[in-house]
Design a protein around this motif. Structure first.
Motif, PDB file in Angstrom:
ATOM      1  N   PHE A  86     -22.094   4.261   7.729  1.00 40.48           N
ATOM      2  CA  PHE A  86     -22.292   4.717   9.112  1.00 40.48           C
ATOM      3  C   PHE A  86     -20.953   4.874   9.824  1.00 40.48           C
ATOM      4  O   PHE A  86     -20.695   5.903  10.470  1.00 40.48           O
ATOM      5  CB  PHE A  86     -23.182   3.734   9.873  1.00 40.48           C
ATOM      6  N   PHE A  87     -20.086   3.869   9.727  1.00 41.85           N
ATOM      7  CA  PHE A  87     -18.782   3.930  10.404  1.00 41.85           C
ATOM      8  C   PHE A  87     -17.957   5.099   9.863  1.00 41.85           C
ATOM      9  O   PHE A  87     -17.279   5.798  10.627  1.00 41.85           O
ATOM     10  CB  PHE A  87     -18.023   2.623  10.211  1.00 41.85           C
ATOM     11  N   PHE A  88     -18.018   5.303   8.565  1.00 42.84           N
ATOM     12  CA  PHE A  88     -17.248   6.374   7.932  1.00 42.84           C
ATOM     13  C   PHE A  88     -17.715   7.746   8.430  1.00 42.84           C
ATOM     14  O   PHE A  88     -16.897   8.607   8.789  1.00 42.84           O
ATOM     15  CB  PHE A  88     -17.392   6.267   6.418  1.00 42.84           C
ATOM     16  N   LEU A  89     -19.019   7.936   8.488  1.00 49.43           N
ATOM     17  CA  LEU A  89     -19.562   9.228   8.953  1.00 49.43           C
ATOM     18  C   LEU A  89     -19.338   9.423  10.444  1.00 49.43           C
ATOM     19  O   LEU A  89     -19.075  10.536  10.919  1.00 49.43           O
ATOM     20  CB  LEU A  89     -21.055   9.299   8.625  1.00 49.43           C
ATOM     21  N   GLN A  90     -19.424   8.315  11.203  1.00 47.44           N
ATOM     22  CA  GLN A  90     -19.218   8.387  12.648  1.00 47.44           C
ATOM     23  C   GLN A  90     -17.801   8.852  12.973  1.00 47.44           C
ATOM     24  O   GLN A  90     -17.588   9.687  13.865  1.00 47.44           O
ATOM     25  CB  GLN A  90     -19.481   7.003  13.267  1.00 47.44           C
ATOM     26  N   ASP A  91     -16.830   8.332  12.224  1.00 46.69           N
ATOM     27  CA  ASP A  91     -15.427   8.694  12.479  1.00 46.69           C
ATOM     28  C   ASP A  91     -15.154  10.163  12.192  1.00 46.69           C
ATOM     29  O   ASP A  91     -14.256  10.762  12.781  1.00 46.69           O
ATOM     30  CB  ASP A  91     -14.501   7.828  11.612  1.00 46.69           C
ATOM     31  N   GLN A  92     -15.917  10.759  11.299  1.00 44.14           N
ATOM     32  CA  GLN A  92     -15.673  12.144  10.898  1.00 44.14           C
ATOM     33  C   GLN A  92     -16.178  13.170  11.913  1.00 44.14           C
ATOM     34  O   GLN A  92     -15.965  14.370  11.741  1.00 44.14           O
ATOM     35  CB  GLN A  92     -16.337  12.419   9.541  1.00 44.14           C
ATOM     36  N   LYS A  93     -16.813  12.684  12.960  1.00 43.60           N
ATOM     37  CA  LYS A  93     -17.327  13.622  13.967  1.00 43.60           C
ATOM     38  C   LYS A  93     -16.213  14.239  14.802  1.00 43.60           C
ATOM     39  O   LYS A  93     -16.444  15.162  15.587  1.00 43.60           O
ATOM     40  CB  LYS A  93     -18.324  12.904  14.875  1.00 43.60           C
ATOM     41  N   PHE A 118      -6.604  13.525  14.587  1.00 42.16           N
ATOM     42  CA  PHE A 118      -5.642  13.685  15.681  1.00 42.16           C
ATOM     43  C   PHE A 118      -6.249  13.308  17.030  1.00 42.16           C
ATOM     44  O   PHE A 118      -5.553  12.800  17.914  1.00 42.16           O
ATOM     45  CB  PHE A 118      -5.118  15.131  15.729  1.00 42.16           C
ATOM     46  N   VAL A 119      -7.550  13.559  17.204  1.00 42.91           N
ATOM     47  CA  VAL A 119      -8.206  13.243  18.475  1.00 42.91           C
ATOM     48  C   VAL A 119      -8.164  11.741  18.747  1.00 42.91           C
ATOM     49  O   VAL A 119      -8.086  11.303  19.901  1.00 42.91           O
ATOM     50  CB  VAL A 119      -9.667  13.754  18.464  1.00 42.91           C
ATOM     51  N   LEU A 120      -8.205  10.941  17.673  1.00 38.63           N
ATOM     52  CA  LEU A 120      -8.180   9.486  17.840  1.00 38.63           C
ATOM     53  C   LEU A 120      -6.857   8.994  18.438  1.00 38.63           C
ATOM     54  O   LEU A 120      -6.793   7.897  18.993  1.00 38.63           O
ATOM     55  CB  LEU A 120      -8.415   8.790  16.494  1.00 38.63           C
ATOM     56  N   TYR A 156      -7.810   8.852   4.073  1.00 40.16           N
ATOM     57  CA  TYR A 156      -9.086   9.528   3.777  1.00 40.16           C
ATOM     58  C   TYR A 156      -9.387  10.590   4.831  1.00 40.16           C
ATOM     59  O   TYR A 156      -9.735  11.734   4.510  1.00 40.16           O
ATOM     60  CB  TYR A 156     -10.227   8.513   3.733  1.00 40.16           C
ATOM     61  N   TYR A 157      -9.259  10.206   6.117  1.00 42.02           N
ATOM     62  CA  TYR A 157      -9.599  11.151   7.192  1.00 42.02           C
ATOM     63  C   TYR A 157      -8.642  12.334   7.225  1.00 42.02           C
ATOM     64  O   TYR A 157      -9.044  13.466   7.522  1.00 42.02           O
ATOM     65  CB  TYR A 157      -9.608  10.420   8.537  1.00 42.02           C
ATOM     66  N   ALA A 158      -7.362  12.097   6.935  1.00 41.23           N
ATOM     67  CA  ALA A 158      -6.382  13.198   6.921  1.00 41.23           C
ATOM     68  C   ALA A 158      -6.733  14.207   5.833  1.00 41.23           C
ATOM     69  O   ALA A 158      -6.637  15.425   6.043  1.00 41.23           O
ATOM     70  CB  ALA A 158      -4.976  12.629   6.706  1.00 41.23           C
ATOM     71  N   ARG A 159      -7.160  13.716   4.685  1.00 36.63           N
ATOM     72  CA  ARG A 159      -7.551  14.636   3.601  1.00 36.63           C
ATOM     73  C   ARG A 159      -8.792  15.439   3.995  1.00 36.63           C
ATOM     74  O   ARG A 159      -8.871  16.637   3.733  1.00 36.63           O
ATOM     75  CB  ARG A 159      -7.809  13.849   2.325  1.00 36.63           C
ATOM     76  N   LEU A 160      -9.763  14.754   4.620  1.00 39.62           N
ATOM     77  CA  LEU A 160     -10.979  15.443   5.051  1.00 39.62           C
ATOM     78  C   LEU A 160     -10.674  16.495   6.121  1.00 39.62           C
ATOM     79  O   LEU A 160     -11.361  17.511   6.227  1.00 39.62           O
ATOM     80  CB  LEU A 160     -11.995  14.434   5.589  1.00 39.62           C
TER      81      LEU A 160
END
Length: 697
Positions: free
Chosen positions: A329-336, A340-342, A417-421
């Motif tokens: 859940f946390f992983f998918l939530q962060d991908q919304k 950079f927005v973070l 992970y998020y940078a690659r996505l």
């Protein structure tokens, strides 16, 4: 000679403390037995969830007798002219409870005295042991002790029983408020009743039949073997951290390993998050394929030999599912939103009260990383300043993510992970995780050029900032891990073979703070000096850990190199020099030269006048120094310090002959000044590498 058995039975002991408690108990008892002069053949410690125990084999029944000598007044004062005891002698004898006639003469180098020798009979071992064991329990490293019920005795957990035996008999005592006996208890579920220990030697075998593997190390081997067998069945490797293995070993009396699985869909979540929750929360051993990729299996250790293991497996699968779902859940939530927005939320998150927000720190890191990237570019590394700045701005963004909020140990990993996505380049994405390397002593270093820039910039920024606000490490306190950070900086520059000057890096880090509104460093010069001193002081800690002698480190530190790679090359050269047959004599000669020059009055000339060299020994030394100067000049240009010192070793004989045949402090002032200049020239040659006079060979 007999066998002693001591066991303290408790409610379940803290699993992370069990092994240290076992070791501390054994160490304390050994020290006390040695101090009491009680011999024994061997001592074995046992530790299980509900017990701490010691079995001492071949222990002596009593302390050996010893003779104790008491010395009284001098013979002259003890007897009168007629040989009768004086009041002094009679008083001494009365104090010992003997007759004056029992006194003896003790001869010493300071004269003769009256005295008395008495035999002290050793105490029985069984009389001493209760106090020895109680003292050992009192001295255990227990952070917080507790009392159970109305008992005034304190221990880490409520005590249930105590065993103290000599062979087949009980040693009567009270330990931790419990009367000692010869009854123990087995496995809490499989064999919960009390059982009599017939002989102290039967302890381990008896408990084994009661479903308790009392030996901690044997239990651990059983666990490791069972885990490997289950992993091999699915062609996998088990992740078995030692700390987790110790904790699991401390949780079970009779280990049974079982393998379970989870839904493959969870493998889309960063495997570090899944591993973290399974290890920390569930004490599971995760499985990976031969390339290190997580597989949808885990192994757990149960304390029950179940007739239906499948029920236990299904129960654990049911328990772990919601934990993995949380991570998903946390992983998918962060991908919304993009990574950079973070970064926007970092503008309100404080790095340190006096040093601003994490966003401001990210900006400083970006400036310093860009400066380092430029240096790497000049040295031929494949790196761009724009990518480095982009990576630095994103480097702390994952601190605002839900995943890192739940699993703080994933900082950097989640960002990668998020940078690659988000489609960031691999160079940028990989560097976000690498910025935190090395995390501990001996850890791997960042591999990518951008990762190196971020790792250096982050640590340097923290060092400068914390020193600027006067919160440098003191004693054992180092809340910002500055010592570890400093060694990380040195390791990166040395092991990555980067010829970068620390002075330039620290100056730039200080400048970045002075350019930041609201967080300017008041004493830039002082901060620079303190940070440089701190970094230089870490060389000793780093190299002594590698086995380098302190005098070797001091020899290099004496000439103050500012480039860690250069420092390391000099260290290796001095180590090689120390092994040469001429090293000892040259070190002594250098000490002598240094002392002579230190005592000289006025400034020593830089130039040697060859026409003033009158003695053959000084002419030989001058010629040898000139030849050495010619030989080492090209070697210094390539930093071949080992060969420089090998070359300078040839000055050993001429220097020894000089001191044997030449008077430096001549009455002729011109000769004296010229000889001092010659010695200074020789010393300068050695100082191009290190101060050899510091060596203790």
């Amino acid at each position: 000679m007999s066998t002693i058995l001591f066991e303290l039975g408790c409610e379940e002991l803290p699993p992370k403390s069990l092994k240290p408690l076992r070791d501390a108990l054994k160490t304390s008892v050994i020290e006390q037995l040695t101090e009491a002069n009680i011999s024994f053949d061997s001592i074995k410690a046992f530790a299980a969830p509900r017990r701490l125990a010691l079995q001492i084999q071949g222990i002596s029944d009593k302390q050996p007798d010893r003779t104790e000598q008491k010395r009284g007044p001098a013979i002259k004062a003890a007897f009168d002219a007629d040989g009768n005891p004086t009041r002094a002698a009679m008083g001494f004898a009365k104090g010992l409870g003997i007759e004056p006639s029992e006194l003896i003469t003790i001869n010493t180098d300071k004269g003769d005295y009256v005295g008395y020798e008495q035999t002290i009979h050793g105490q029985a071992t069984t009389e001493l042991l209760p106090e020895i064991f109680q003292t050992a329990l009192d001295d255990l490293p227990i952070a917080k002790r507790m009392r159970a019920g109305s008992s005034r005795n304190e221990f880490v957990r409520p005590v249930q029983w105590a065993v103290l035996m000599q062979d087949d008999g009980v040693i009567d005592a009270t330990i931790q408020g419990h009367q000692t006996g010869q009854q123990t208890r087995g496995h809490r579920f499989h064999s919960p009743d009390y059982h009599t220990i017939e002989h102290a030697n039967d302890y381990e075998a008896l408990l084994s039949g009661l479903k308790v593997v009392a030996d901690f190390d044997k239990r651990q081997v059983l666990i490791k073997n069972q885990v490997k067998t289950l992993a091999d069945e699915v062609n996998a490797d088990a992740i078995v951290p030692q700390a987790l293995l110790d904790e699991v070993t401390a949780l079970v009396d009779f280990p049974i390993a079982l393998r379970a699985d989870f839904e493959p869909r969870f493998l889309r979540v960063p495997q570090e998050a899944l591993i973290s929750t399974m290890q920390a929360d569930q004490k599971y051993f995760c499985l990976t394929d031969k390339e290190g990729t997580l597989l949808p299996y885990f192994i757990f250790i149960t304390n029950i030999e179940s007739k239906d293991p499948q029920q236990i497996i299904e129960g654990n699968e049911k328990v772990v599912r919601p934990r993995l779902a949380d991570a998903e859940f946390f992983f998918l939530q962060d991908q919304k939103q993009p990574l950079f927005v973070l970064t926007e939320s970092l503008k309100t998150r404080v790095f340190q009260d006096q040093l601003g927000t994490i966003w401001e720190k990210s900006e400083r890191i970006a400036k310093l990383a860009a400066f380092i990237a430029t240096l790497l570019q000049e040295q031929g590394h494949d790196i761009t300043v724009d990518d480095t700045v982009r990576a630095a701005i994103l480097s702390k963004a994952d601190l605002a993510s839900s995943l890192v909020g739940e699993y703080p140990e994933l900082q950097g990993i989640a960002g990668t992970y998020y940078a690659r996505l988000d489609g960031e380049s691999e160079a940028i994405a990989a560097s976000i995780e690498e910025q935190y390397l090395p995390k501990f002593s001996g850890d791997v270093l960042p591999k990518t050029p951008i990762g190196i820039c971020l790792a250096l910039a982050d640590r340097l920024d923290t060092l400068v900032g914390i020193f600027a606000i006067d919160q440098a490490p003191t004693g054992s306190k180092d809340p910002f891990s500055l010592r570890r950070s400093a060694i990380g900086i040195l390791r990166i520059l040395i092991e990555k073979q980067l010829p970068i000057n620390l002075v330039a890096l620290v100056e730039q880090a200080v400048k970045n703070y002075s350019d930041t509104d609201g967080h300017k460093i008041a004493k830039m010069g002082d901060t620079f000096t303190q940070v440089m001193g701190f970094l230089n002081s870490r060389y000793r800690a780093m190299y002594t850990e590698q086995g380098v002698s302190v005098d070797t480190i001091q020899a290099v530190q004496a000439i103050h190199p500012h480039m860690p790679l250069d420092f390391d090359q000099r260290i290796r050269a001095v180590q090689a020099f120390s092994a040469l047959p001429q090293a000892e004599q040259l070190a002594d000669s250098n000490k002598r030269v240094a002392n002579i020059l230190a005592k000289s009055e006025g400034k020593v000339a830089d130039h040697v006048d060859a026409d003033l060299l009158t003695e053959s020994a000084e002419k030989d030394l001058y010629q040898a120094a000139q030849q050495a100067q010619t030989a080492v000049t090209p070697l210094l240009a390539t930093a071949d310090y080992t060969q420089v010192l090998q070359t300078l070793a040839q000055l050993d004989a001429p220097l020894a002959q000089f001191f044997a045949n030449v008077m430096v402090n001549s009455d002729d002032e011109a000769l004296k000044a010229n000889r001092l200049a010659l010695l200074q020239q020789v010393r300068a040659l050695f100082l191009t590498v290190a101060d050899i006079s510091e060596l203790q060979i």
